[in-house]
Design an enzyme around this catalytic site. Structure first.
Site, mmCIF file in Angstrom:
data_model
loop_
_atom_site.group_PDB
_atom_site.id
_atom_site.type_symbol
_atom_site.label_atom_id
_atom_site.label_comp_id
_atom_site.label_asym_id
_atom_site.label_seq_id
_atom_site.Cartn_x
_atom_site.Cartn_y
_atom_site.Cartn_z
ATOM 1 N N HIS A 200 0.673 -1.266 -0.018
ATOM 2 C CA HIS A 200 0.057 -0.142 -0.055
ATOM 3 C C HIS A 200 0.769 1.303 0.009
ATOM 4 O O HIS A 200 0.966 1.907 -1.003
ATOM 5 C CB HIS A 200 -1.010 0.049 1.154
ATOM 6 C CG HIS A 200 -1.884 -1.195 1.107
ATOM 7 N ND1 HIS A 200 -2.842 -1.340 0.207
ATOM 8 C CD2 HIS A 200 -2.269 -2.110 1.997
ATOM 9 C CE1 HIS A 200 -3.433 -2.581 0.363
ATOM 10 N NE2 HIS A 200 -3.249 -2.877 1.821
ATOM 11 N N ASP A 251 -5.042 -8.234 -3.696
ATOM 12 C CA ASP A 251 -5.249 -7.860 -2.486
ATOM 13 C C ASP A 251 -6.603 -8.679 -1.880
ATOM 14 O O ASP A 251 -6.621 -9.830 -1.985
ATOM 15 C CB ASP A 251 -5.259 -6.523 -2.408
ATOM 16 C CG ASP A 251 -5.198 -6.118 -0.905
ATOM 17 O OD1 ASP A 251 -5.183 -6.968 0.341
ATOM 18 O OD2 ASP A 251 -5.354 -4.872 -0.384
HETATM 19 ZN ZN LIG Z 1 -3.407 -6.968 2.341
#
Ligand SMILES: [Zn+2]
Length: 337
Positions: A200, A251
């Site tokens: 991220h 993800d």
């Molecule tokens: Zn994750």
């Protein structure tokens, strides 16, 4: 136009495969509300469910052009074996990113000590499973755990993956506990290096990005999930200006489409900069292919074939096909029987 085009397969460097089940059923609320639904789904998992559902989802990933996956796994050791079996049955090259979890979450996520975590990793490696270590986040792992895991990863030359800077609240808590931001803490604890992937980095500030650049770490960006969860945008231009390595992950698996992840990444960069072509087509493929493989410690992974007869490529000149795939196609262009 007909025939096919061979390309390296895409590498899915960050997957929580069980979260595929949540698409459509976890609408509304913020990230933290979604997390409650996610925890309930995690609690429902058994080795049997993982074995069955992961095989199905890995087949979906293969059909979409992902030919390797990094499974960021915190459901327990028996479920880790089941995930590895599911990948083998699906024919999916697989790296288990085994998660260290000291506090928070569900009891099944947690180890009693960092020594217990390393014992689990050693047990998985002894079975021939490709493994990386994954301190879940600075939320879930105290400084001593990070330090020990960083040392172990370096001495064993293993990939180290960690979530950081996904949500502002995580940064506030880290500042309150440690007096520094998450990526600064990772640096202090010896967790940043060329084998490190920070997942991220959505809210990373300039100093944190400088640390990623100077240590040769990689950011795994997961744009469709980050959009779905309301996380925010990768600071794409600032990442690019520093030459930080980037790879992609599906993800939460709300979408399984490498072209869409790359298009979203470039779309974010365009919205932020007011320019087009912030990342070149070659750079975007590199993120989706080589950089992801390196992040998982893979030297080789299968190729894919693109169906040049797909309607979304009708009328596209052959020299424009690679750019058209990223700009305007979905994973249905991948040949899969
Ligand atoms: Zn994750």
């Amino acid at each position: 136009m007909a025939g096919t085009l061979r390309l390296p397969g895409f590498v899915n460097a960050h997957s929580h495969t069980f979260q595929r089940a949540l698409r459509g059923s976890a609408a509304g609320g913020d990230f933290w509300a979604w997390r409650e639904t996610m925890l309930a789904e995690a609690d429902r998992q058994t080795p049997e469910i993982v074995r069955r559902e992961y095989e199905r989802t890995y087949r979906e990933m293969l059909a979409a052009g992902y030919t390797a996956v990094g499974e960021f796994h915190y459901l327990g050791v028996e479920e880790a074996y089941a995930a590895a079996e599911a990948a083998e049955a699906a024919g999916m090259p697989f790296v288990l990113l085994h998660v260290a979890y000291a506090r928070g979450g569900l009891p099944r996520f947690r180890q009693d000590s960092v020594a217990e975590f390393i014992e689990q990793v050693e047990g998985l490696r002894a079975l021939g499973i490709a493994v990386g270590v994954a301190p879940h986040s600075v939320r879930a792992c105290p400084a001593e755990w990070l330090e020990e895991i960083g040392r172990y990863a370096a001495s064993e030359s293993l990939p180290l993956h960690v979530h950081a800077d996904e949500q502002p609240k995580e940064i506030e808590e880290c500042l309150a506990e440690h007096g520094c931001r998450p990526i600064e803490l990772l640096a202090r604890m010896g967790c940043l290096g060329e084998r490190t992937t920070v997942v991220h980095a959505t809210h990373a500030d300039g100093a944190e990005l400088d640390l990623l650049a100077s240590t040769g770490a990689t950011i795994c960006v997961c744009p469709t999930t980050e959009a779905d969860l309301g996380d925010g945008f990768l600071p794409a231009e600032r990442v690019r200006a520093r030459g930080i390595h980037l790879c992609i992950g599906s993800d939460s698996n709300v979408r399984i489409d490498p072209f869409e992840e790359l298009r979203e990444l470039e779309g974010i960069a365009r919205r932020q900069s007011g320019r087009r072509g912030v990342f070149s087509t070659d750079e975007l493929y590199g993120f989706g292919q080589d950089v992801g493989a390196r992040a998982l410690g893979l030297d080789a992974w299968p190729q894919i074939e693109i169906d040049l007869g797909n309607p979304s490529l009708a009328g596209v000149e052959s020299e424009h096909v690679p750019a058209a795939l990223v700009a305007g196609c979905g994973a249905d262009v991948v040949v899969w029987e």
